[in-house]
Design a protein around this motif. Structure first.
Motif, PDB file in Angstrom:
ATOM      1  N   VAL A 155       3.640   0.533   9.107  1.00 13.86           N
ATOM      2  CA  VAL A 155       4.190   0.499   7.754  1.00 13.86           C
ATOM      3  C   VAL A 155       3.544   1.566   6.872  1.00 13.86           C
ATOM      4  O   VAL A 155       4.191   2.165   6.034  1.00 13.86           O
ATOM      5  N   ASN A 156       2.276   1.823   7.077  1.00 11.07           N
ATOM      6  CA  ASN A 156       1.520   2.771   6.246  1.00 11.07           C
ATOM      7  C   ASN A 156       1.021   3.920   7.128  1.00 11.07           C
ATOM      8  O   ASN A 156      -0.144   3.944   7.531  1.00 11.07           O
ATOM      9  N   PRO A 157       1.890   4.883   7.458  1.00 13.58           N
ATOM     10  CA  PRO A 157       1.490   5.944   8.379  1.00 13.58           C
ATOM     11  C   PRO A 157       0.322   6.798   7.868  1.00 13.58           C
ATOM     12  O   PRO A 157      -0.519   7.216   8.656  1.00 13.58           O
TER      13      PRO A 157
ATOM     14  N   THR B  75       3.041   0.169  -3.428  1.00 10.40           N
ATOM     15  CA  THR B  75       2.506   1.432  -2.919  1.00 10.40           C
ATOM     16  C   THR B  75       3.674   2.254  -2.374  1.00 10.40           C
ATOM     17  O   THR B  75       4.751   1.703  -2.091  1.00 10.40           O
ATOM     18  N   PRO B  76       3.493   3.557  -2.186  1.00 10.54           N
ATOM     19  CA  PRO B  76       4.584   4.372  -1.634  1.00 10.54           C
ATOM     20  C   PRO B  76       5.098   3.861  -0.290  1.00 10.54           C
ATOM     21  O   PRO B  76       6.307   3.852  -0.052  1.00 10.54           O
ATOM     22  N   SER B  77       4.202   3.421   0.591  1.00 12.36           N
ATOM     23  CA  SER B  77       4.661   2.940   1.902  1.00 12.36           C
ATOM     24  C   SER B  77       5.508   1.679   1.750  1.00 12.36           C
ATOM     25  O   SER B  77       6.530   1.530   2.422  1.00 12.36           O
ATOM     26  N   ILE B  78       5.119   0.785   0.878  1.00 12.12           N
ATOM     27  CA  ILE B  78       5.878  -0.450   0.678  1.00 12.12           C
ATOM     28  C   ILE B  78       7.173  -0.168  -0.072  1.00 12.12           C
ATOM     29  O   ILE B  78       8.218  -0.764   0.221  1.00 12.12           O
ATOM     30  N   ALA B  79       7.161   0.760  -1.009  1.00 11.20           N
ATOM     31  CA  ALA B  79       8.401   1.143  -1.703  1.00 11.20           C
ATOM     32  C   ALA B  79       9.445   1.641  -0.701  1.00 11.20           C
ATOM     33  O   ALA B  79      10.633   1.315  -0.815  1.00 11.20           O
ATOM     34  N   ALA B  80       9.005   2.391   0.304  1.00 11.18           N
ATOM     35  CA  ALA B  80       9.929   2.891   1.329  1.00 11.18           C
ATOM     36  C   ALA B  80      10.490   1.733   2.157  1.00 11.18           C
ATOM     37  O   ALA B  80      11.697   1.701   2.452  1.00 11.18           O
TER      38      ALA B  80
END
Length: 183
Positions: A25-27, A57-62
């Motif tokens: 999820v969070n590369p 966070t950006p990863s979760i927004a994606a």
């Protein structure tokens, strides 16, 4: 997938379901060997009923953008440590409303029979955890969304991965079959 068309179990599931698999999820955090996305824990980044305007966070927004574009009936979010199969709510000790509570209990009880994990609401079996994926997905679309804590090591050695994967195999099959039967 090699068993598709040869093994009834996988063939039935794939004929009735689309399965999305997101290995990381969070590369950015994965590459840095750091769980944080910027300075925030993505595992606590989702909006939830008492904090609807949380800034993910950006990863979760994606991930949220992907979720909004799909019809997601269910999800599993795998984590390390605890041997737990958990469902909403994480942000409060209040139970999810009926009939969802009985559906979650039946599903997680069946899964736990396979690996002997403890199961129940996140806030009851581990701790209150505002901003969880399971809460968000259930809250927004009533998806049967779970958080699963695998194994007994917070940072498992790669040599333990095969054992941890095997411990989830039958449990995950049961999850996929339950969701396929919802179709």
């Amino acid at each position: 997938l090699q068993g598709y068309g040869k093994e009834d179990r996988i063939t039935r599931i794939l004929d009735s379901s689309n399965i999305l698999f997101i290995p990381v999820v969070n590369p950015d955090g994965f590459v840095r060997v750091n769980r944080y996305d910027g300075n925030a824990d993505p595992n606590r980044s989702y909006p939830y009923p008492q904090h609807e305007n949380a800034n993910p966070t950006p990863s979760i927004a994606a991930i949220m953008k992907l979720f909004a574009s799909q019809e997601i009936k269910a999800s599993i979010d795998f984590h390390a440590f605890g041997e737990l199969i958990m469902y909403p709510w994480a942000y409060t000790h209040n139970p999810v409303e009926s009939p969802y509570r009985s559906r979650f209990d039946a599903l997680t009880s069946n899964m736990a029979q396979a690996n002997r994990y403890t199961y129940g609401p996140i806030s009851d079996v581990i701790y209150v955890a505002p901003g969880s994926s399971a809460d968000f997905y259930f809250w927004r679309k009533k998806s049967l969304s779970l958080g699963i804590e695998i194994g007994d090591d917070k940072v498992p050695s790669p040599s333990h991965f095969p054992t941890y994967f095997e411990s989830q195999e039958e449990s995950t099959w049961r999850f996929l079959e339950a969701i396929a039967n919802m179709a």
